[in-house]
Design an enzyme around this catalytic site. Structure first.
Site, PDB file in Angstrom:
ATOM      1  N   CYS A   1       0.327  24.089   8.813  1.00 48.97           N
ATOM      2  CA  CYS A   1       0.502  22.784   9.452  1.00 48.97           C
ATOM      3  C   CYS A   1      -0.721  21.893   9.185  1.00 48.97           C
ATOM      4  O   CYS A   1      -1.862  22.325   9.330  1.00 48.97           O
ATOM      5  CB  CYS A   1       0.670  22.970  10.967  1.00 48.97           C
ATOM      6  SG  CYS A   1       0.707  21.399  11.855  1.00 48.97           S
TER       7      CYS A   1
ATOM      8  N   ASP B   1       1.111  34.082  -6.289  1.00 53.15           N
ATOM      9  CA  ASP B   1       2.507  34.522  -6.407  1.00 53.15           C
ATOM     10  C   ASP B   1       2.865  35.744  -5.563  1.00 53.15           C
ATOM     11  O   ASP B   1       4.035  36.068  -5.400  1.00 53.15           O
ATOM     12  CB  ASP B   1       2.851  34.778  -7.897  1.00 53.15           C
ATOM     13  CG  ASP B   1       1.911  35.793  -8.571  1.00 53.15           C
ATOM     14  OD1 ASP B   1       1.640  35.640  -9.775  1.00 53.15           O
ATOM     15  OD2 ASP B   1       1.441  36.740  -7.885  1.00 53.15           O
TER      16      ASP B   1
ATOM     17  N   HIS C   1      -7.057  31.584  -3.757  1.00 55.55           N
ATOM     18  CA  HIS C   1      -6.432  30.263  -3.807  1.00 55.55           C
ATOM     19  C   HIS C   1      -5.221  30.159  -2.883  1.00 55.55           C
ATOM     20  O   HIS C   1      -4.359  29.315  -3.093  1.00 55.55           O
ATOM     21  CB  HIS C   1      -6.030  29.922  -5.249  1.00 55.55           C
ATOM     22  CG  HIS C   1      -7.214  29.790  -6.166  1.00 55.55           C
ATOM     23  ND1 HIS C   1      -7.112  29.887  -7.536  1.00 55.55           N
ATOM     24  CD2 HIS C   1      -8.521  29.615  -5.905  1.00 55.55           C
ATOM     25  CE1 HIS C   1      -8.322  29.749  -8.075  1.00 55.55           C
ATOM     26  NE2 HIS C   1      -9.195  29.593  -7.108  1.00 55.55           N
TER      27      HIS C   1
HETATM   28  C1  BV8 Z   1     -13.616  23.282  -5.340  1.00 54.00           C
HETATM   29  C2  BV8 Z   1      -3.668  27.102  -6.360  1.00 54.00           C
HETATM   30  C3  BV8 Z   1     -15.198  22.090  -4.041  1.00 54.00           C
HETATM   31  C4  BV8 Z   1      -2.770  25.938  -6.446  1.00 54.00           C
HETATM   32  C5  BV8 Z   1      -5.435  26.694  -7.981  1.00 54.00           C
HETATM   33  C6  BV8 Z   1     -15.900  20.543 -13.762  1.00 54.00           C
HETATM   34  C7  BV8 Z   1     -16.588  21.709 -14.062  1.00 54.00           C
HETATM   35  C8  BV8 Z   1     -16.491  22.820 -13.235  1.00 54.00           C
HETATM   36  C9  BV8 Z   1     -15.716  22.783 -12.074  1.00 54.00           C
HETATM   37  C10 BV8 Z   1     -15.036  21.627 -11.791  1.00 54.00           C
HETATM   38  C11 BV8 Z   1     -15.121  20.519 -12.616  1.00 54.00           C
HETATM   39  N1  BV8 Z   1     -14.334  19.541 -12.078  1.00 54.00           N
HETATM   40  C12 BV8 Z   1     -13.776  20.014 -10.951  1.00 54.00           C
HETATM   41  C13 BV8 Z   1     -14.211  21.269 -10.755  1.00 54.00           C
HETATM   42  C14 BV8 Z   1     -13.882  22.142  -9.632  1.00 54.00           C
HETATM   43  C15 BV8 Z   1     -12.494  22.716  -9.828  1.00 54.00           C
HETATM   44  C16 BV8 Z   1     -12.385  23.405 -11.162  1.00 54.00           C
HETATM   45  O1  BV8 Z   1     -12.880  24.498 -11.345  1.00 54.00           O
HETATM   46  N2  BV8 Z   1     -11.689  22.743 -12.108  1.00 54.00           N
HETATM   47  C17 BV8 Z   1     -11.541  23.317 -13.429  1.00 54.00           C
HETATM   48  C18 BV8 Z   1     -10.097  23.077 -13.908  1.00 54.00           C
HETATM   49  C19 BV8 Z   1     -12.561  22.691 -14.355  1.00 54.00           C
HETATM   50  N3  BV8 Z   1     -12.326  23.697  -8.781  1.00 54.00           N
HETATM   51  C20 BV8 Z   1     -11.819  23.294  -7.609  1.00 54.00           C
HETATM   52  O2  BV8 Z   1     -11.410  22.182  -7.381  1.00 54.00           O
HETATM   53  C21 BV8 Z   1     -11.835  24.361  -6.512  1.00 54.00           C
HETATM   54  N4  BV8 Z   1     -12.390  23.768  -5.333  1.00 54.00           N
HETATM   55  O3  BV8 Z   1     -14.376  23.357  -6.280  1.00 54.00           O
HETATM   56  O4  BV8 Z   1     -13.903  22.664  -4.159  1.00 54.00           O
HETATM   57  C22 BV8 Z   1     -15.436  21.960  -2.598  1.00 54.00           C
HETATM   58  C23 BV8 Z   1     -16.383  22.788  -1.983  1.00 54.00           C
HETATM   59  C24 BV8 Z   1     -16.621  22.630  -0.641  1.00 54.00           C
HETATM   60  C25 BV8 Z   1     -15.904  21.679   0.117  1.00 54.00           C
HETATM   61  C26 BV8 Z   1     -14.927  20.886  -0.515  1.00 54.00           C
HETATM   62  C27 BV8 Z   1     -14.688  21.017  -1.877  1.00 54.00           C
HETATM   63  C28 BV8 Z   1     -10.406  24.774  -6.178  1.00 54.00           C
HETATM   64  C29 BV8 Z   1      -9.823  25.541  -7.345  1.00 54.00           C
HETATM   65  C30 BV8 Z   1      -8.477  26.114  -6.921  1.00 54.00           C
HETATM   66  C31 BV8 Z   1      -7.361  25.253  -7.441  1.00 54.00           C
HETATM   67  N5  BV8 Z   1      -6.071  25.917  -7.149  1.00 54.00           N
HETATM   68  N6  BV8 Z   1      -4.297  27.308  -7.660  1.00 54.00           N
HETATM   69  C32 BV8 Z   1      -1.528  26.275  -7.226  1.00 54.00           C
HETATM   70  O5  BV8 Z   1      -1.513  27.309  -7.920  1.00 54.00           O
HETATM   71  O6  BV8 Z   1      -0.576  25.504  -7.109  1.00 54.00           O
HETATM   72  S1  BV8 Z   1      -6.161  27.041  -9.463  1.00 54.00           S
HETATM   73  C33 BV8 Z   1      -4.990  27.535 -10.583  1.00 54.00           C
HETATM   74  O7  BV8 Z   1      -5.740  27.682 -11.763  1.00 54.00           O
HETATM   75  C34 BV8 Z   1      -4.355  28.889 -10.348  1.00 54.00           C
HETATM   76  O8  BV8 Z   1      -4.924  29.547  -9.227  1.00 54.00           O
HETATM   77  C35 BV8 Z   1      -4.686  29.698 -11.568  1.00 54.00           C
HETATM   78  O9  BV8 Z   1      -4.953  31.016 -11.263  1.00 54.00           O
HETATM   79  C36 BV8 Z   1      -5.890  29.020 -12.028  1.00 54.00           C
HETATM   80  C37 BV8 Z   1      -6.031  29.012 -13.534  1.00 54.00           C
HETATM   81  O10 BV8 Z   1      -6.855  29.930 -13.821  1.00 54.00           O
HETATM   82  P1  BV8 Z   1      -6.334  31.333 -14.452  1.00 54.00           P
HETATM   83  O11 BV8 Z   1      -5.790  32.173 -13.355  1.00 54.00           O
HETATM   84  O12 BV8 Z   1      -7.453  31.822 -15.251  1.00 54.00           O
HETATM   85  O13 BV8 Z   1      -5.105  30.985 -15.367  1.00 54.00           O
HETATM   86  P2  BV8 Z   1      -5.152  30.304 -16.782  1.00 54.00           P
HETATM   87  O14 BV8 Z   1      -3.769  29.870 -17.100  1.00 54.00           O
HETATM   88  O15 BV8 Z   1      -6.272  29.328 -16.829  1.00 54.00           O
HETATM   89  O16 BV8 Z   1      -5.561  31.482 -17.786  1.00 54.00           O
HETATM   90  C38 BV8 Z   1      -4.652  32.514 -18.027  1.00 54.00           C
HETATM   91  C39 BV8 Z   1      -5.420  33.542 -18.815  1.00 54.00           C
HETATM   92  O17 BV8 Z   1      -4.569  34.664 -18.970  1.00 54.00           O
HETATM   93  C40 BV8 Z   1      -5.809  33.077 -20.203  1.00 54.00           C
HETATM   94  O18 BV8 Z   1      -7.126  33.474 -20.478  1.00 54.00           O
HETATM   95  C41 BV8 Z   1      -4.819  33.817 -21.103  1.00 54.00           C
HETATM   96  O19 BV8 Z   1      -5.413  34.151 -22.365  1.00 54.00           O
HETATM   97  C42 BV8 Z   1      -4.597  35.070 -20.323  1.00 54.00           C
HETATM   98  N7  BV8 Z   1      -3.317  35.735 -20.574  1.00 54.00           N
HETATM   99  C43 BV8 Z   1      -2.166  35.182 -21.003  1.00 54.00           C
HETATM  100  N8  BV8 Z   1      -1.227  36.151 -21.130  1.00 54.00           N
HETATM  101  C44 BV8 Z   1      -1.811  37.321 -20.733  1.00 54.00           C
HETATM  102  C45 BV8 Z   1      -3.141  37.050 -20.377  1.00 54.00           C
HETATM  103  N9  BV8 Z   1      -3.996  38.008 -19.959  1.00 54.00           N
HETATM  104  C46 BV8 Z   1      -3.518  39.266 -19.898  1.00 54.00           C
HETATM  105  N10 BV8 Z   1      -2.250  39.605 -20.204  1.00 54.00           N
HETATM  106  C47 BV8 Z   1      -1.377  38.662 -20.624  1.00 54.00           C
HETATM  107  N11 BV8 Z   1      -0.117  39.003 -20.960  1.00 54.00           N
HETATM  108 ZN    ZN Z   2       1.224  22.147  13.973  1.00 51.56          ZN
END
Ligand code: BV8
Ligand code: ZN
Length: 239
Positions: free
Chosen positions: A122, A99, A114
């Site tokens: 592109c 963001d 990310h």
């Molecule tokens: C990759 C950009 C390989 C896009 C995002 C099974 C097990 C383990 C891993 C995997 C699996 N299956 C697949 C995977 C891999 C996968 C993954 O981890 N999946 C998860 C869901 C299981 N990861 C990937 O695919 C990554 N790539 O592994 O590639 C590879 C390697 C080499 C070559 C080729 C391929 C890519 C991951 C990136 C994805 N893109 N974002 C977009 O945003 O549009 S991720 C997206 O999720 C956001 O970035 C976001 O940040 C993130 C979520 O995580 P958090 O930031 O933690 O947010 P969340 O909502 O989960 O939690 C919020 C927290 O805040 C909570 O704890 C809450 O309690 C707390 N909170 C709430 N209010 C407050 C607060 N804290 C403080 N104050 C408050 N007021």
């Molecule tokens: Zn181009």
């Protein structure tokens, strides 16, 4: 867009943030919407397959997020982190967020694991352009003729290598790592606090609720980041 910052992998302090740090700015977190983003399943819109299948539908999802973010501002959590950098030097702020609110709050040395909502890339030549607009009339095209995609990392895509390697290095070298507002569910970002613990660093977690990291963290400061960060002194005992 790769958050290219002067890598400070030797900094004694490291801050890692997730969507929770932007929650009080009004940015919905990935989890709070019960795994739905703006009513959509992430894998339906934040994936290469989705973009290949229907690029306009994916663009509409990102334009909606840009539109919304244009009306939002950093909250006291972002501002506290920026104030800490003023006081303790520009330690890295490694974020999963796209963001741009850390930068808007005045933080420097922000490494975006990310990618960024404000970058188009592109699909053919890789040209990147920074945008500050919301909705557009149609899929943006590069001067090379190919279409732009959002400059973010989708599920199943590799994270930017330089940024990720610098983040691993910084996690291993920091003496204190603050993990703020992340569910620690998304990999490889979720590896960073573990690396720090294995290297003997102190890991302090800030979250209203426990996460898979909490049992392993040195300290768990429960609460909303906008309330817990402003009164916290990250340099305490680090001299
Ligand atoms: C990759 C950009 C390989 C896009 C995002 C099974 C097990 C383990 C891993 C995997 C699996 N299956 C697949 C995977 C891999 C996968 C993954 O981890 N999946 C998860 C869901 C299981 N990861 C990937 O695919 C990554 N790539 O592994 O590639 C590879 C390697 C080499 C070559 C080729 C391929 C890519 C991951 C990136 C994805 N893109 N974002 C977009 O945003 O549009 S991720 C997206 O999720 C956001 O970035 C976001 O940040 C993130 C979520 O995580 P958090 O930031 O933690 O947010 P969340 O909502 O989960 O939690 C919020 C927290 O805040 C909570 O704890 C809450 O309690 C707390 N909170 C709430 N209010 C407050 C607060 N804290 C403080 N104050 C408050 N007021
Ligand atoms: Zn181009």
């Amino acid at each position: 867009m790769r958050g290219e910052a002067q890598p400070r992998p030797d900094s004694p302090l490291l801050v890692l943030t997730g969507a929770g740090v932007s929650a009080e700015s009004g940015v919905p977190t990935f989890r709070d919407a019960a795994g739905l983003w703006e009513g959509r399943r992430p894998e339906d819109v934040a994936s290469p397959a989705a973009f290949h299948r229907d690029p306009l539908d994916v663009w509409k999802f990102y334009w909606e997020r840009r539109e919304k973010l244009l009306t939002l501002s950093p909250n006291p959590a972002h501002r506290a982190i920026a104030a800490w950098q003023e006081k303790f030097g520009d330690f890295p702020v490694v974020t999963q967020n796209i963001d741009g609110l850390h930068q808007l709050a005045g933080s420097r040395n922000v490494w975006e694991l990310h990618g960024s909502l404000w970058i188009d890339r592109c699909v053919a030549c890789g040209h990147e352009r920074r945008v500050q607009t919301g909705r557009e009339t149609g899929i943006p095209r590069c001067s090379c003729g190919a279409i732009y995609r959002p400059g973010v990392v989708w599920f199943g895509e590799a994270l930017p290598e330089t940024v990720l390697n610098n983040a691993f290095e910084a996690a291993r070298n920091a003496r204190r790592v603050l993990v703020i507002g992340t569910s620690n569910l998304v990999y490889p970002a979720a590896l960073l606090p573990r690396l720090a613990l294995e290297a003997g660093s102190e890991v302090i977690e800030f979250n209203p609720e426990p996460t898979p990291l909490t049992p392993h963290a040195t300290r768990f400061i429960q609460g909303k980041a906008a309330q817990t960060l402003p009164t916290f002194n990250p340099g305490d005992g680090l001299e």
